[in-house]
Design an enzyme around this catalytic site. Structure first.
Site, PDB file in Angstrom:
ATOM      1  N   THR A 149      64.600 -10.476 -46.905  1.00  0.00           N
ATOM      2  CA  THR A 149      63.426 -10.486 -46.052  1.00  0.00           C
ATOM      3  C   THR A 149      62.304  -9.897 -46.888  1.00  0.00           C
ATOM      4  O   THR A 149      62.516  -9.490 -48.015  1.00  0.00           O
ATOM      5  CB  THR A 149      63.727  -9.616 -44.807  1.00  0.00           C
ATOM      6  OG1 THR A 149      64.855 -10.170 -44.140  1.00  0.00           O
ATOM      7  CG2 THR A 149      62.587  -9.568 -43.822  1.00  0.00           C
ATOM      8  N   GLU A 176      65.772 -15.417 -43.798  1.00  0.00           N
ATOM      9  CA  GLU A 176      67.141 -14.929 -43.608  1.00  0.00           C
ATOM     10  C   GLU A 176      67.855 -14.680 -44.926  1.00  0.00           C
ATOM     11  O   GLU A 176      67.599 -13.675 -45.574  1.00  0.00           O
ATOM     12  CB  GLU A 176      67.953 -15.855 -42.709  1.00  0.00           C
ATOM     13  CG  GLU A 176      69.346 -15.387 -42.383  1.00  0.00           C
ATOM     14  CD  GLU A 176      69.429 -14.017 -41.737  1.00  0.00           C
ATOM     15  OE1 GLU A 176      70.548 -13.502 -41.614  1.00  0.00           O
ATOM     16  OE2 GLU A 176      68.399 -13.453 -41.361  1.00  0.00           O
ATOM     17  N   SER A 235      67.515  -9.565 -34.250  1.00  0.00           N
ATOM     18  CA  SER A 235      67.067  -9.207 -35.590  1.00  0.00           C
ATOM     19  C   SER A 235      67.153  -7.701 -35.777  1.00  0.00           C
ATOM     20  O   SER A 235      67.271  -6.953 -34.804  1.00  0.00           O
ATOM     21  CB  SER A 235      65.615  -9.658 -35.798  1.00  0.00           C
ATOM     22  OG  SER A 235      65.072  -9.130 -36.996  1.00  0.00           O
ATOM     23  N   SER A 236      67.079  -7.246 -37.019  1.00  0.00           N
ATOM     24  CA  SER A 236      66.985  -5.820 -37.325  1.00  0.00           C
ATOM     25  C   SER A 236      65.637  -5.456 -37.931  1.00  0.00           C
ATOM     26  O   SER A 236      65.427  -4.314 -38.334  1.00  0.00           O
ATOM     27  CB  SER A 236      68.093  -5.412 -38.297  1.00  0.00           C
ATOM     28  OG  SER A 236      69.352  -5.531 -37.695  1.00  0.00           O
ATOM     29  N   GLY A 277      68.168  -6.983 -43.952  1.00  0.00           N
ATOM     30  CA  GLY A 277      69.091  -7.302 -42.867  1.00  0.00           C
ATOM     31  C   GLY A 277      69.291  -6.097 -41.972  1.00  0.00           C
ATOM     32  O   GLY A 277      68.351  -5.370 -41.653  1.00  0.00           O
TER      33      GLY A 277
END
Length: 599
Positions: free
Chosen positions: A408, A428, A474-475, A496
């Site tokens: 990311t 991703e 999502s994180s 992630g």
């Protein structure tokens, strides 16, 4: 709210001169844009992973644009120079502090599943697909949210048009930029699957090999895509020819017939693209040591999980704790917070996310009393019910953390008026799906692989199974910290699920451990996500405290070479802005300010 479419060195004068060159002209192979991981000065600040992108954003600020204008320009440029992490084919979360109103806003630009998706999206013959098969496929591609996020952010809070904001990135794509070793390595890491698609192979593996560091890389197809978005707006993607090309690519992946990869088609349609909405959501908020910490709500788990961990840690004196004790509390806080994340957080349009309860200090206190300074808990620990918090009561069914792609990018911007943007965006995996849309110059995401393929814990409801139009959990955790309504600092990171622990570690380093922002970003990282062994960097293992932590039962795994690539900006007491980026990770980040000295 309704859905809406839509470290301390000064920047040298020579770097400022390069800004204009990069923003309006070609890169030179002999003079790549220099990187500095820290800058201090006036007029605004930009921090990202890439020097060209940071330079473009700084020039936007110098030319009178605000933080939103600069953030969009930086993001578009990262789509050129960091295309294996983000771009037109992906999505993200945008957090904005408005200096006029002293309010924080967020935009959810997360990708969505096709209308035909169900909970068996990644199940084949009764079994979940191998993860790698799902990644490199049309099945993993969600409706991109990034272009709509740019358009909506500019419409609501920017001062420039989308066309003007994208123009520097268009020029960068057309004229080229100097390849570095990170860019080359990212292609080499993905060469096997990139070579399966002629459109990807011709762009990133010319003559069968990645471009060499020091050469100039150009992407004329992406330049043309940006130019079309400038002329026609994002409708060209969500209701027009760009979108038609995306849908065709997903449904009929352009795989080389000679490839041995089984590239499954997806069912994303032009109707799915036309139905896409960017959603403005109320930010998460928690108090910590008298400061206000704002983040991104569900479907991101970033804001809620960071906040829960902070609330848990309010029970311990981290400022005066020994380093080993501090690290023990940090690791345990995320162990328990991740158990709750995994059980409760998903797309709020599909699952009832107990956000208010997860953010409550009462609930956090019931989790904190399960933490021992002397002994690590045994993972996976079970979640608790935030709606019915019971002090010191452990849950009954464990909640492990599934894998989430780690590639990311994050950018942070502040302007001379005090507006601040923290923006995390992604496709991703490194390289996303591996599929470049033919003739368009950008990679498609594999974001839907963030869904649970099957329930993580059999017999327990999983809030993150696929569904029609659903946004995968999502994180991403873009975070803004305010001090009495004014910006203190903002930060975020890729990585992630380790994004949450990285952002928390930066916050704790800056707020509790006496580190400067740049020191907090550079510190050795550990990521405990409710697993038997926390992922850690080698530098973390090299600390003398590691033996103490092992004696307390902490387990460590050195699987990743590095964790995250954070950036941040901070408003200093003397009125200057500090921009900070990674000093080592991912080849170092790039920080700039508009004016190193008062103009």
């Amino acid at each position: 709210m309704p859905a809406l479419r839509c470290r301390r060195t000064l920047v040298i004068a020579a770097a400022a001169a390069l800004v204009t060159t990069v923003a309006s002209g070609p890169a030179s192979a002999a003079t790549p844009t220099p990187k500095s991981p820290v800058a201090v000065g006036f007029g605004g600040a930009v921090a990202s992973i890439d020097a060209d992108a940071t330079a473009i954003g700084t020039q936007v600020l110098r030319d009178g644009g605000n933080a939103v204008d600069a953030a969009v320009a930086v993001a578009a440029a990262l789509g050129v120079t960091d295309p294996f992490s983000a771009g037109v084919g992906g999505g993200g979360f945008f957090v904005y502090y408005d200096a006029k109103t002293h309010r924080v806003h967020t935009l959810d630009g997360r990708e969505t599943a096709p209308s035909t998706a169900d909970e068996n999206l990644f199940v084949e013959n009764g079994k979940p697909l191998p993860f790698a098969d799902a990644v490199t496929s049309g099945l993993g591609v969600g409706v991109p949210g990034t272009p709509a996020t740019w358009s909506e952010a500019l419409r609501k809070w920017g001062t420039r048009s989308l066309a003007k904001s994208l123009k520097p990135a268009e020029n960068l794509a057309r004229n080229g930029f100097v390849v570095d070793s990170t860019f080359q390595t990212q292609i080499a890491n993905n060469a096997a699957r990139f070579s399966a698609f002629p459109s990807t192979r011709s762009l990133y593996l010319p003559n069968g090999a990645p471009p060499a560091p020091g050469t100039v890389f150009k992407n004329p197809d992406l330049a043309a895509t940006y130019a079309q978005l400038e002329r026609q707006g994002v409708g060209a993607l969500y209701d027009g020819p760009i979108g038609a090309d995306i849908a065709k690519t997903v449904q009929q992946p352009p795989v080389d017939p000679a490839s041995t990869l089984n590239v499954r088609p997806g069912k994303l349609t032009t109707g799915d693209l036309a139905a896409y909405d960017v959603i403005e959501r109320r930010p998460t908020h928690t108090g910590y040591h008298g400061l206000d910490v704002y983040g991104m709500p569900a479907p991101s788990s970033g804001g809620l999980t960071v906040a829960e961990a902070l609330n848990i840690l309010e029970n311990f004196d981290l400022k005066h704790a020994s380093k080993a004790d501090y690290l023990q509390y940090f690791l345990e806080s995320t162990r328990f917070a991740f158990a709750d994340r995994n059980r409760w957080i998903g797309d709020p349009a599909f699952v009832d996310v107990p956000a208010r309860e997860l953010l409550s200090q009462r609930f956090a206190d019931t989790r904190a009393c399960l933490i021992s300074k002397d002994k690590a808990a045994t993972s996976p620990v079970a979640p608790a019910d935030p709606r019915h918090p019971t002090p010191c009561a452990a849950g009954t069914t464990a909640a492990p953390t599934p894998y989430e792609g780690e590639n990311t990018t994050h950018l942070t911007v502040a302007d001379k008026w005090g507006n601040v943007v923290a923006y995390t965006l992604t496709i991703e995996q490194e390289g996303g799906s591996g599929i470049v849309v033919p003739g368009r110059g950008f990679l498609l995401n594999n974001e839907l692989t963030d869904f649970s393929f099957t329930p993580v814990t059999p017999g327990v409801p999983d809030p993150n199974l696929p569904g029609p139009g659903k946004r995968p959990r999502s994180s991403m955790a873009p975070t803004i910290v305010l001090d009495h309504g004014r910006p203190f600092f903002a930060t975020g990171s890729p990585g992630g699920a380790s994004i949450i622990t990285t952002v928390l570690q930066v916050l704790l380093g800056r707020l509790d451990r006496g580190l400067s922002l740049e020191e907090a970003i550079a510190a050795p990282r550990a990521s405990q996500r409710n697993s038997a062994a926390a992922q850690v960097e080698q530098a973390f293992l090299d600390q003398p405290e590691t033996a103490d932590l092992r004696a307390r039962g902490q387990g460590f795994s050195t699987a990743p070479a590095e964790i995250g690539a954070a950036t941040g900006v901070e408003h200093l007491r003397d009125g200057r802005w500090l921009a900070a980026a990674e000093p080592v990770r991912r080849g170092t980040g790039a920080a700039q300010v508009v004016w190193p000295t008062r103009w």
